[in-house]
Design an enzyme around this catalytic site. Structure first.
Site, short mmCIF file in Angstrom:
data_model
loop_
_atom_site.label_atom_id
_atom_site.label_comp_id
_atom_site.label_asym_id
_atom_site.label_seq_id
_atom_site.Cartn_x
_atom_site.Cartn_y
_atom_site.Cartn_z
CG ASP A 15 34.50 38.77 39.44
OD1 ASP A 15 34.08 37.91 40.23
OD2 ASP A 15 35.66 38.78 39.01
NE ARG A 16 30.30 45.02 43.38
CZ ARG A 16 30.39 45.34 44.64
NH1 ARG A 16 30.37 46.59 44.99
NH2 ARG A 16 30.52 44.43 45.58
#
Length: 189
Positions: A15-16
């Protein structure tokens, strides 16, 4: 990744908001072998998380659907806050057995009932916590960052001669996670 490492192939994603280990393959053959290991769940993924809330057990396996699909996560509590913050934060080692999008975040918030610190999507802002005044002294340490870190990947060595040979890739704790760990006096293994 393509701009910095044009000859490498990305084999998985994070995930970012999540830092830590990201696996790249040097060539297409290695990428295919690693991708197959991920598909067959032969790669063990370990994450560190900091949760808001209390937990009575030291370890638990969570089995709850994520996005309508079965999902399983092993959770081991590694540290609990003491003193003024007692019972408000705890640290875990998380091992996703399945690989669903946002699985660790959803399991933490829903199944564990203790969202990850800084999770704006599945948690709630720490400033809205009923005991917010107790957090104010350490709040600058963690800011608004998601406290989830891809710590380690363990997998059978590529081109191995022996079935027991494994490769272990580990990232050092960094940023807000490291600052919070140090402030809490939690050993960084």
């Amino acid at each position: 990744v393509d701009a910095c490492f044009p000859h490498c192939k990305l084999v998985h994603r994070l995930d970012r908001e999540v830092g830590g280990v990201l696996l790249l393959a040097k060539d297409l053959e290695a990428a295919q072998e690693l991708t197959e290991m991920f598909r067959l769940r032969r790669i063990r993924k370990l994450y560190l998380g900091v949760h808001v809330g209390r937990i009575a057990v030291d370890s638990v396996e969570l089995n709850a659907p994520v996005g309508g699909r079965p999902a399983s996560t092993r959770v081991s509590v590694t540290h609990r806050t003491q003193g003024q913050l007692e019972g408000l934060l705890f640290a875990t080692e998380l091992e996703p057995i399945s690989g669903r999008k946002h699985q660790l975040r959803v399991h933490s918030s829903d199944a564990l009932q203790s969202p990850l610190l800084g999770d704006r999507r599945y948690g709630r802002p720490i400033r809205k916590h009923p005991e917010w005044s107790k957090f104010q002294g350490i709040a600058p340490l963690f800011g608004d960052s998601l406290h989830l870190f891809a710590r380690e990947l363990v997998f059978p060595s590529l081109g191995r001669r022996c079935e027991t040979e494994v490769t272990r890739v580990r990232a050092p704790l960094s940023g807000c996670m490291k600052r919070l760990w140090e402030a809490m006096g939690w050993p960084i293994a």
